[in-house]
Design a protein around this motif. Structure first.
Motif, short mmCIF file in Angstrom:
data_model
loop_
_atom_site.label_atom_id
_atom_site.label_comp_id
_atom_site.label_asym_id
_atom_site.label_seq_id
_atom_site.Cartn_x
_atom_site.Cartn_y
_atom_site.Cartn_z
N LEU A 1 -12.01 62.75 86.17
CA LEU A 1 -12.41 64.16 85.80
C LEU A 1 -13.34 63.69 84.59
CD1 LEU A 1 -12.66 67.06 84.84
CD2 LEU A 1 -10.85 66.71 83.43
N ASN A 2 -13.17 62.61 83.68
CA ASN A 2 -14.33 62.28 82.66
C ASN A 2 -15.41 61.62 83.37
OD1 ASN A 2 -13.02 62.89 80.08
ND2 ASN A 2 -11.59 61.06 80.65
N ASN A 3 -15.39 60.83 84.57
CA ASN A 3 -16.53 60.57 85.11
C ASN A 3 -17.46 61.55 85.77
OD1 ASN A 3 -18.01 58.45 86.41
ND2 ASN A 3 -17.29 59.34 88.27
N ALA A 4 -16.67 62.50 86.21
CA ALA A 4 -17.35 63.75 86.68
C ALA A 4 -18.27 64.71 85.62
CB ALA A 4 -16.29 64.88 87.54
N ILE A 5 -17.49 64.63 84.54
CA ILE A 5 -18.11 65.41 83.24
C ILE A 5 -19.34 64.56 82.88
CG2 ILE A 5 -17.79 65.73 80.69
CD1 ILE A 5 -14.80 66.48 81.33
N ASN A 6 -19.16 63.18 82.68
CA ASN A 6 -20.42 62.53 82.08
C ASN A 6 -21.50 62.43 83.29
OD1 ASN A 6 -18.80 61.61 80.11
ND2 ASN A 6 -17.93 59.82 81.17
N ASN A 7 -21.18 62.78 84.47
CA ASN A 7 -22.11 62.74 85.75
C ASN A 7 -22.64 64.14 85.81
OD1 ASN A 7 -22.75 59.88 86.47
ND2 ASN A 7 -20.73 59.81 86.36
N TYR B 1 -0.66 61.86 98.43
CA TYR B 1 -0.53 60.66 98.85
C TYR B 1 -2.00 60.46 99.60
CZ TYR B 1 -0.22 57.73 103.30
OH TYR B 1 -0.39 56.77 104.17
N LEU B 2 -2.68 61.39 100.23
CA LEU B 2 -3.81 61.32 100.79
C LEU B 2 -4.93 60.90 99.61
CD1 LEU B 2 -4.06 63.99 103.35
CD2 LEU B 2 -3.59 61.77 103.93
N ASP B 3 -4.66 61.74 98.62
CA ASP B 3 -5.82 61.43 97.37
C ASP B 3 -5.44 60.20 96.70
OD1 ASP B 3 -7.51 62.25 95.50
OD2 ASP B 3 -5.77 62.99 94.25
N ALA B 4 -4.26 59.89 96.67
CA ALA B 4 -4.09 58.57 95.88
C ALA B 4 -4.43 57.23 96.60
CB ALA B 4 -2.81 58.37 95.60
N ASN B 5 -4.58 57.33 98.00
CA ASN B 5 -4.87 56.38 98.87
C ASN B 5 -6.28 56.63 99.61
OD1 ASN B 5 -2.45 54.59 99.45
ND2 ASN B 5 -1.43 56.69 99.71
N GLY B 6 -7.29 57.48 98.91
CA GLY B 6 -8.64 57.50 99.47
C GLY B 6 -8.80 58.05 100.86
N TRP C 1 -1.95 60.99 87.94
CA TRP C 1 -2.72 61.84 86.91
C TRP C 1 -3.83 61.10 85.95
CZ3 TRP C 1 -4.08 66.13 88.77
CH2 TRP C 1 -3.48 66.78 89.51
N ARG C 2 -3.23 59.78 85.52
CA ARG C 2 -4.29 58.94 84.72
C ARG C 2 -5.60 58.66 85.63
NH1 ARG C 2 -0.93 55.45 82.90
NH2 ARG C 2 -0.53 56.04 80.88
N ASN C 3 -5.27 58.34 86.87
CA ASN C 3 -6.46 58.11 87.51
C ASN C 3 -7.28 59.50 87.77
OD1 ASN C 3 -5.67 55.57 87.91
ND2 ASN C 3 -4.64 55.95 89.76
#
Length: 343
Positions: free
Chosen positions: A334-340, A216-221, A327-329
């Motif tokens: 994860l892909n953003n972290a990989i690219n950066n 819940y905390l993760d999904a809501n930032g 988990w799609r988010n």
């Protein structure tokens, strides 16, 4: 009076009494597992794994039985989850009734069989000689009955805790119910344990609540509340415990220390505390977690890419639309972290 004298002789050996308590516990744990395996499909559950003296075996929906490692544990155990595909279209109240029905049916059946075993043992104990053999038979029946009663008492207390609106267990149960009913994390309003002011909160309730509260905390930032939640759960973890609730907690702690607050030593600690449970996880959430773990704890970009691709491939397997979106988010993160990634 004669029967009282004989009874005293039958239970006069404390060491034998102690050893037969283990036999009674073993009999009841085997009975419970067999009864649960007989009933689980009737209550729309699916089997997660079985354990035989700590040797764990699981079977994917499509695949063969797999050996999943060993832990030091006495007896037999089986773990089950609601089959959300079989429960499609049901409201949460009905799904909960299936869970409670399964628990009560299996434990009451176990108690009934325990009473029968105890009766047979006691009747025959007074007909057997020598006294040692009679004691073994008598104590087998006695401890089987005691552990059968204990199972039912624990089940009733657990149901009372998780169904009450005045306990953390009940609060957590309601939160999981919202999740199963398709209510997104964004529409939930979950609170930290310290704000709920429940009395007599068990550690087991905190262990159950932590995963959904963390998500819940993760999904809501609400990342600023994560350190408090993580510190609170770490303070009550018991070393060596690899029960299902603990494994889920380890999963989210690896996620936390591999992505939100990167501390490779802590991520590795919880990864290994879970045994091979995370390593063998092929579901979308497990592959996403391993992607963060490989990337930020080992700098293994290629392995992280493989994990991300595997996570994408399995995302549609989720029966829950809310978890699928969550988990799609995370896969996108994860892909953003990989690219950066800069090493």
């Amino acid at each position: 009076m004669e029967y009282i004298r004989i009874l005293g002789e039958l239970i006069a050996n404390p060491l034998l009494d102690f050893l037969m308590a283990f036999v009674g516990m073993l009999i009841v744990s085997l009975l419970m597992m067999l009864l649960q395996l007989a009933f689980f499909k009737l209550f729309k559950l699916k089997l997660q794994y079985i354990e035989l003296f700590g040797f764990k075996f699981s079977k994917p929906e499509q695949g063969k039985w797999e050996y999943r490692g060993h832990r030091n544990k006495f007896g037999f155990e089986a773990a089950f989850n609601l089959d959300l595909k079989a429960c499609a279209g049901m409201d949460n109240k009905k799904m909960v009734s299936y869970e409670y029905g399964f628990i009560l049916t299996s434990t009451i059946s176990c108690l009934i069989i325990s009473v029968i075993i105890c009766t047979v043992c006691w009747i025959n104990a007074f007909r057997i000689s020598p006294w040692f053999a009679a004691s073994v038979v008598f104590l087998t029946g006695f401890w089987t009955l005691m552990f059968g009663c204990g199972r039912l008492i624990v089940a009733l207390i657990s149901i009372a805790k998780t169904s009450s609106k005045k306990t953390l267990g009940g609060y957590a149960s309601q939160a999981y119910g919202m999740l199963r009913s398709g209510i997104p994390y964004e529409r939930m309003d979950l609170r930290p344990v310290r704000e709920l002011n429940f009395r007599n909160v068990w550690d087991a309730e905190k262990i159950t609540y932590f995963p959904i509260y963390f998500a819940y905390l993760d999904a809501n930032g609400k990342y600023d509340l994560m350190p408090e939640a993580v510190a609170g759960i770490e303070s009550i973890l018991k070393p060596g415990n690899t029960s299902k609730p603990y494994l889920i907690v380890y999963f989210y702690l690896v996620f936390y220390y591999s992505y939100h607050y990167i501390v490779p030593s802590k991520a590795k600690e919880y990864y290994h505390r879970a045994g091979d449970a995370i390593a063998r996880d092929k579901d979308s959430d497990g592959m996403c977690l391993k992607g963060f773990y490989e990337l930020n704890c080992f700098g293994n970009v290629e392995k992280a890419k493989e994990c991300a691709a595997a996570a994408v491939a399995k995302i549609e397997d989720y029966p829950s639309a809310v978890e699928k979106e969550y988990w799609r988010n995370n896969i996108a993160k994860l892909n953003n972290a990989i690219n950066n990634f800069r090493g």
